[in-house]
Enzyme design. Structure first.
Site, PDB file in Angstrom:
ATOM      1  N   HIS A 168     -10.139  -5.045  -2.948  1.00 58.29           N
ATOM      2  CA  HIS A 168      -8.781  -5.241  -2.454  1.00 58.29           C
ATOM      3  C   HIS A 168      -8.855  -5.674  -1.009  1.00 58.29           C
ATOM      4  CE1 HIS A 168     -10.049  -1.033  -2.294  1.00 58.29           C
ATOM      5  NE2 HIS A 168      -9.436  -0.963  -1.122  1.00 58.29           N
ATOM      6  N   GLY A 172     -15.675   2.793   3.998  1.00 56.83           N
ATOM      7  CA  GLY A 172     -14.424   3.526   3.767  1.00 56.83           C
ATOM      8  C   GLY A 172     -13.692   3.115   2.511  1.00 56.83           C
ATOM      9  N   HIS A 204      -6.941  -5.680   2.366  1.00 57.53           N
ATOM     10  CA  HIS A 204      -5.822  -5.090   3.106  1.00 57.53           C
ATOM     11  C   HIS A 204      -5.241  -6.143   4.040  1.00 57.53           C
ATOM     12  CE1 HIS A 204      -6.705  -0.689   2.471  1.00 57.53           C
ATOM     13  NE2 HIS A 204      -7.914  -1.157   2.249  1.00 57.53           N
ATOM     14  N   ASP A 255       0.859  -1.185   0.000  1.00 54.59           N
ATOM     15  CA  ASP A 255       0.000   0.000   0.000  1.00 54.59           C
ATOM     16  C   ASP A 255       0.897   1.237   0.000  1.00 54.59           C
ATOM     17  OD1 ASP A 255      -3.216   0.552   1.073  1.00 54.59           O
ATOM     18  OD2 ASP A 255      -1.787   2.204   1.014  1.00 54.59           O
TER      19      ASP A 255
END
Ligand code: 5GP
Ligand code: ZN
Length: 112
Positions: free
Chosen positions: A98, A91, A100, A30
């Site tokens: 994706h 959010g 995280h 990221d």
């Protein structure tokens, strides 16, 4: 898909620090890390949100890919958090699903 940042990373138009790639998924760091370890796992096909996801095997592969990378990078045993944000309340800011993976520090609960 045009104008999708993550599709552009998949096709090489936008660079990323890649950690793993196969025919179905790509993992990369990221760009705005929220933890000492923070990477994303994305499918190579464009799926906008998890609400649109139907391929159970693909979602499973994303999770297993994340845990494999956490093991390789040596923080799996201490632990990590896997999160997939969905739409505005969740959010989600990039409309290509994706996963995280966050680790390397103590996570807090509940998340903000
Ligand atoms: P979301 O808020 O949608 O769950 O997470 C999107 C994530 O993508 C954010 O953590 C953000 O830092 C990351 N991100 C956005 N654009 C880029 C980019 O161009 N490259 C990389 N490596 N990460 C990105
Ligand atoms: Zn996309």
């Amino acid at each position: 898909m045009e104008n999708c940042i993550f599709c552009s990373i998949i096709n090489g138009d936008i660079p990323a620090e890649k950690l793993y790639e196969d025919d179905q998924v790509l993992a990369f760091k990221d760009v705005n890390a929220q933890a000492p370890e923070h990477f994303l796992v994305i499918p190579k096909i464009h799926i906008s949100t998890v609400n649109d996801a139907t391929d159970e095997a693909l979602l499973g592969r994303m999770n297993i890919t994340a845990s494999n990378i956490a093991k390789e990078h040596g923080f799996a045993e201490k632990g990590y958090r896997l999160v997939m944000n969905c739409n505005s309340d969740g959010g989600q800011t990039v409309s290509h699903i994706h996963l995280h993976c966050l680790g390397g520090r103590q996570m807090t609960w509940p998340p903000g």
